[in-house]
Design a protein around this motif. Structure first.
Motif, short mmCIF file in Angstrom:
data_model
loop_
_atom_site.label_atom_id
_atom_site.label_comp_id
_atom_site.label_asym_id
_atom_site.label_seq_id
_atom_site.Cartn_x
_atom_site.Cartn_y
_atom_site.Cartn_z
N TYR A 1 0.84 -1.21 0.00
CA TYR A 1 0.00 0.00 0.00
C TYR A 1 0.87 1.25 0.00
CZ TYR A 1 -3.83 -3.12 1.45
OH TYR A 1 -4.76 -4.12 1.54
N ARG A 2 1.97 1.19 0.75
CA ARG A 2 2.88 2.34 0.79
C ARG A 2 3.37 2.67 -0.62
NH1 ARG A 2 6.69 5.21 3.75
NH2 ARG A 2 6.17 4.31 5.77
N THR B 1 3.41 6.32 -4.82
CA THR B 1 3.46 6.55 -6.27
C THR B 1 2.36 7.53 -6.68
OG1 THR B 1 4.28 4.31 -6.55
CG2 THR B 1 3.43 5.39 -8.53
N ALA B 2 1.20 7.42 -6.00
CA ALA B 2 0.10 8.33 -6.29
C ALA B 2 0.33 9.72 -5.66
CB ALA B 2 -1.22 7.74 -5.80
N GLY B 3 1.43 9.88 -4.92
CA GLY B 3 1.78 11.20 -4.42
C GLY B 3 1.44 11.45 -2.95
N PHE B 4 1.00 10.42 -2.23
CA PHE B 4 0.62 10.62 -0.83
C PHE B 4 1.78 10.30 0.11
CE2 PHE B 4 -3.34 9.65 -3.06
CZ PHE B 4 -4.16 10.69 -2.63
N ALA B 5 1.81 10.98 1.25
CA ALA B 5 2.79 10.64 2.30
C ALA B 5 2.15 9.60 3.21
CB ALA B 5 3.15 11.89 3.09
N VAL B 6 2.94 8.62 3.60
CA VAL B 6 2.38 7.45 4.27
C VAL B 6 3.09 7.16 5.59
CG1 VAL B 6 2.24 4.93 4.06
CG2 VAL B 6 1.58 6.36 2.13
N GLU B 7 2.30 6.77 6.61
CA GLU B 7 2.87 6.20 7.83
C GLU B 7 2.22 4.85 8.09
OE1 GLU B 7 3.92 8.19 11.43
OE2 GLU B 7 3.53 10.12 10.47
N VAL C 1 -7.22 0.52 -8.32
CA VAL C 1 -8.47 0.72 -7.56
C VAL C 1 -8.17 1.45 -6.25
CG1 VAL C 1 -10.33 -0.47 -6.31
CG2 VAL C 1 -9.60 -1.30 -8.57
N LEU C 2 -7.14 1.00 -5.55
CA LEU C 2 -6.78 1.64 -4.28
C LEU C 2 -6.42 3.11 -4.50
CD1 LEU C 2 -6.27 1.36 -1.23
CD2 LEU C 2 -3.92 0.71 -1.76
N ALA C 3 -5.59 3.36 -5.49
CA ALA C 3 -5.14 4.74 -5.74
C ALA C 3 -6.33 5.63 -6.09
CB ALA C 3 -4.10 4.77 -6.85
N LEU C 4 -7.23 5.10 -6.92
CA LEU C 4 -8.39 5.90 -7.33
C LEU C 4 -9.34 6.16 -6.17
CD1 LEU C 4 -9.74 7.22 -9.80
CD2 LEU C 4 -11.05 5.10 -10.09
N ASP C 5 -9.64 5.10 -5.41
CA ASP C 5 -10.54 5.26 -4.27
C ASP C 5 -9.99 6.25 -3.26
OD1 ASP C 5 -12.63 3.68 -5.09
OD2 ASP C 5 -11.79 1.84 -4.24
N VAL C 6 -8.68 6.17 -3.03
CA VAL C 6 -8.06 7.06 -2.06
C VAL C 6 -8.14 8.51 -2.55
CG1 VAL C 6 -5.80 7.71 -1.14
CG2 VAL C 6 -6.60 5.36 -0.93
N GLY D 1 -5.22 12.53 -11.87
CA GLY D 1 -4.27 13.26 -12.70
C GLY D 1 -3.58 14.39 -11.96
N GLU D 2 -4.14 14.78 -10.81
CA GLU D 2 -3.51 15.85 -10.06
C GLU D 2 -2.71 15.25 -8.91
OE1 GLU D 2 -5.74 19.34 -8.21
OE2 GLU D 2 -6.33 19.39 -10.33
N CYS D 3 -1.66 15.95 -8.54
CA CYS D 3 -0.81 15.42 -7.46
C CYS D 3 -1.29 15.99 -6.12
CB CYS D 3 0.64 15.80 -7.72
SG CYS D 3 1.77 14.76 -6.83
#
Lengths: 279, 203, 125
Positions: free
Chosen positions: C14-15, C20-26, C107-112, C121-123
């Motif tokens: 998931y990380r 990759t989709a541009g999110f910061a993760v913990e 699917v995960l990236a889109l749902d998030v 398409g936007e970061c």
């Protein structure tokens, strides 16, 4: 020290995950040097020919003593006045006000410092209360301090410390609660020494824990991380026994109840995370 | 000085003439004490196992599980295994944690658990076996991934083998990506496990 | 965002997808650690597994929904359990979305993105 095969990146990642899951301590790549040196030390002590052999020992050893030995080496366990002060700030700014709200008139507030080692923590607690808790004169406060080591308890009762142990205590505060003995040693004033009760306690013994009465706040810092999983869980049960409903537990800064027990609620105060027995 | 020297209150020793606590008492404090009083080697595991599924108070449940971990033994295992099918997630995960500590007595059940028709029970079995301090745990998990058809069970076993697998398992792990084509998560898990087993660098 | 799962492989996956989709993760390994982290600093989203030691995912979500500071944080629960009752339990506990493992990365990236209001398409910031 004998040269050992360097630990590969994949092996480090595997170790990092295992150690984090077990202890809550996460060592990143930036700590490689620190971790590698300590792993090499334990590999040599256990006669492990490779990291793989050592990891297998760590992972499958029935007694779990090697994991405890490694945790000991990976953590710094010092004791001095005002150590991890944010928790005492949390005590006087948040926890005690909550305790005071439900305290019946005439009943003392009871605080337990365990393990107290040579007394730095309970005396710090007492000084912090006297200096910073606005309601300190409205309540009777009992501080009990316990340890399994009777030699440490004797030293705690004597209350004599080297200058290094008291270096973070502001001089004005030091003058109020210590007497300077010369040759850079400081002794807690008799009045404060007499106000704290020191007892020997073995946290593995539930009945022995119960003999100390019940508490509103317990500080058990930097101890449970050195226990095996089952002993930690049993210690949490013993703390639950002796806490009043709504009472608090503070752990060390590198410890988390999420590796110990699900008995307590997580409470976030401005200065610290502590754990609370449900009301 | 407002600090007063504590005197431990008398009569707080639970060993002193306190009547035996009952596991079915109305008061949860008594039930909790009853559970912990039964936490000694060869204690009455069956009584505790009977109470566990009907106990609603989280602190009493935790105490029963703590006691069962102290007692261990085949009776405790027999009582905990059915809870893997419980609808109650907290209960089921408590049972998994307790079973993970019962190395010797869980072993005779591993084969049956891995053959359970419910894929979730097989995943829980993987979670139990991976935590056992038993030298054969890696081999059991390895055997499972070679025959297991459910992707989530395989993924759980591959996750465990990333930590306890050995280099001889690598070729068989590689075949998993052919058995589950077009499954990016499993492919990721297999690559990660192989890197951790062989010690290669991670991207 | 905060990823809560006891399996290291799942957290890393998931990380990778979310970074990759541009999110910061913990990450957190169980519900209790997740609660400690979520109470300590703000997160835009929780990604929560069901079965974990010490505190399971349903209990975590219930506690999150009881905490004044966390009540509004969106949460996706990802489970191996595909029966109708499992999804209902997740929504009752406070999940905003229920997905079944294995989750496809797109699917995960889109749902998030949908749940956190970041257009495709936007970061993210």
């Amino acid at each position: 020290m004998r040269e050992t095969t360097p630990i590969s990146p994949g092996e480090f990642a595997k170790f990092q995950e295992f150690f984090y899951r077990k202890t809550g301590l996460l060592f990143t790549e930036a700590k490689r040097y620190f971790v590698d040196r300590r792993l090499a030390e334990r590999m040599q002590a256990t006669g492990s020919a490779s990291f793989r052999d050592y990891f297998t020992l760590l992972r499958f050893q029935a007694s779990g003593t090697e994991l405890q030995a490694l945790v000991n080496l990976m953590t710094v366990n010092e004791t001095y006045f005002y150590r991890e002060q944010y928790q005492f700030k949390c005590l006087v700014d948040s926890m005690l006000d909550e305790v005071a709200r439900t305290k019946k008139p005439g009943r003392p507030i009871r605080i337990w410092s365990v393990p107290c080692a040579t007394g730095e923590e309970p005396y710090t607690l007492a000084i912090h209360l006297l200096e910073h808790w606005a309601q300190v004169d409205a309540f009777e406060i009992e501080i009990l301090a316990s340890d399994i080591d009777t030699a440490a308890l004797d030293a705690a009762r004597a209350g004599i410390y080297a200058a290094r142990a008291v270096q973070y205590v502001p001089m004005t505060v030091r003058r109020r609660y210590f007497t300077e003995l010369g040759d850079d040693r400081w002794q807690i004033i008799p009045e404060l020494r007499r106000s704290i009760e020191f007892t020997r306690v073995n946290l593995h013994d539930r009945a022995e824990v119960a003999r100390n009465g019940r508490f509103d706040v317990i500080f058990c810092r930097n101890l449970l991380i050195y226990f095996d999983e089952h002993s930690r869980r049993q210690a949490a049960e013993s703390f639950f026994d002796v806490l009043y409903p709504g009472g608090f537990i503070g752990l060390g800064h590198s410890e988390s109840m999420s590796r110990i027990s699900s008995l307590f609620n997580v409470r976030r105060f401005p200065d610290a995370i502590v754990y609370q027995k449900p009301r | 000085m407002p600090l007063i020297r504590p005197t431990p209150p008398p009569g707080t020793d639970p060993g002193q003439a306190v009547p035996a606590a009952r596991l079915d008492a109305a008061d949860p404090t008594e039930r909790r004490r009853a559970a912990l009083d039964r936490a000694y080697p060869d204690g009455p595991a069956a009584d505790l196992c009977r109470r566990l599924p009907v106990e609603n108070e989280p602190a009493v449940r935790e105490a029963i599980l703590t006691a069962l971990m102290t007692i261990g033994g085949p009776q405790a295992v027999d009582g905990l295994l059915p809870l893997l099918r419980s609808e109650d997630a907290a209960l089921r995960n408590g049972a998994i944690e307790a079973l993970q500590k019962m190395d010797r007595d869980v072993v005779p059940h591993v084969e049956n658990l891995f053959a359970d028709p419910d894929s979730d029970v097989r995943i829980f079995a993987v979670n139990i076996v991976e935590a056992l301090r038993h030298p054969l745990a890696p081999a059991w998990l390895f055997r499972l991934v070679q025959f297991e058809r459910h992707i989530n069970v395989c993924a759980a076993a591959v996750d465990a083998l990333a930590e306890i697998g050995t280099p001889d398992m690598v070729p068989a792990l590689e075949t998993l990506t052919d058995r589950f084509p077009n499954q990016p998560f499993l492919h990721f898990a297999v690559r990660l496990a192989i890197r951790r087993i062989t010690g290669e660098a991670e991207p | 965002m905060l990823i809560v799962d006891d399996a290291a492989t799942v957290r890393l996956y998931y990380r990778q997808v979310l970074e990759t989709a541009g999110f910061a993760v913990e990450e957190a390994v169980n519900g209790m650690e997740a609660l400690e982290k979520a109470l300590s600093r703000p997160f835009d989203l929780l990604v929560v597994d069901v079965n974990m030691p010490r505190m399971d995912g349903y209990t975590l979500l219930r506690k999150v929904r009881e905490a004044p500071d966390l009540r509004a944080v969106p949460a996706v629960m990802i489970s191996t359990e595909a029966q109708a009752g499992d999804a209902r339990r997740a929504y009752e506990a406070g999940a905003n979305l229920y997905l079944v493992k294995p989750v496809r990365p797109e699917v995960l990236a889109l749902d998030v993105r949908l749940m956190t209001g970041v257009p495709p398409g936007e970061c993210p910031k």
